[in-house]
Design a protein around this motif. Structure first.
Motif: not given
Length: 281
Positions: A34-44, A59-64, A99-101
């Motif tokens: 995955i390119p470093a600048d690639a972006r995702f949208a996600g729904v849990m 949330e803290a995992f993703f923000r870290t 990575t945080a998922e």
């Protein structure tokens, strides 16, 4: 968002959990594909009916890993969410999200599973006047979080630590020589809260006479529990414990005990079926 629990360091928990998962070289799969600048949208979302617990930790995992990640939490802690209900929306760097998922999901699935099982027990004794308690039967290192999850499910925390109260059990009695002597020693030590486990009616009077402030009625049949409650006659709180199941807890509550403690809330709760789906943003 701010998430604080007594004696719980969120930053340290997140860092240790991510370090365990990242190993020495990080998420080599995401970095390679995955390119470093690639972006995702996600729904849990939840795939079953649940009582929510742990979303602020996720949330803290993703923000870290992505300080600029966009996160919208869609359910309150302790809320009931039906199957198919959305819990969180995210937008941000794809690598960081992937990575945080697993760390985020593991935490939410585990804590929500505990909260969901707990609520079933709470609902089962609704209207009886009895209060559901958890126990110290928790995974080492996760007690604060697991007991938080039981609170989200509607239970009340029993002792958090050994120094919260004395709890005199059969092994203490065996060394002290009798229930009464064990309680007298705790009183002499200046301990204010003295919980005493009894498994026979004839142990109740010696425990109370010596200064017990709470009786744990261990593995008693329901008829015996009624007799014990009548004998105590409101002098101290009574707690039923031992082998309590969802199909037996209401009958136990109807004996008149004040509390019922259930170890399986933290020992045996299955992980909630919660998923996280991503798409390119």
């Amino acid at each position: 968002m701010t998430f604080t629990l007594d004696r719980f360091d969120l930053d340290a928990f997140v860092a240790a959990t991510l370090a365990e998962d990242l190993g020495d070289h990080g998420d080599i799969t995401s970095r390679a594909t995955i390119p470093a600048d690639a972006r995702f949208a996600g729904v849990m979302d939840s795939r079953e009916d649940v009582i929510v617990a742990g979303l602020p930790i996720a949330e803290a995992f993703f923000r870290t890993l992505d300080a600029d990640v966009g996160i919208e939490i869609l359910a309150d802690e302790g809320a009931r969410v039906g199957a198919g209900g959305d819990l969180m929306r995210l937008t941000g760097l794809a690598r960081a999200m992937l990575t945080a998922e697993r760390s985020a999901l593991n935490t939410v699935q585990h804590l929500t599973g505990i909260a969901t099982m707990t609520r079933r027990y709470v609902d089962a004794i609704a209207g009886t006047g009895a209060t559901l308690l958890d126990t110290r039967k928790t995974i080492p290192g996760l007690r604060v979080l697991e007991k938080y999850a039981t609170r989200m499910g509607g239970a009340t925390n029993h002792r958090m630590r050994l120094d919260d109260a004395a709890m005199i059990k059969d092994n203490h009695v065996a060394v002290a020589g009798s229930v009464g002597e064990a309680v007298r020693r705790a009183v002499a030590a200046g301990i204010e809260r003295i919980i005493v486990e009894v498994d026979r009616i004839d142990q109740i009077a010696p425990a109370l006479d010596a200064g017990a402030t709470h009786l744990l009625l261990d593995n008693m049949a329901n008829d015996t529990l009624r007799d014990a409650v009548a004998l105590v006659d409101g002098r101290v709180p009574t707690e039923a414990s031992g082998g309590v199941r969802l199909d037996t807890i209401r009958a136990i509550a109807e004996t008149g005990v004040d509390f019922i403690s259930v170890g399986r809330l933290t020992q045996s709760a299955p992980a909630a079926d919660i998923g996280l789906d991503f798409s390119p943003d």
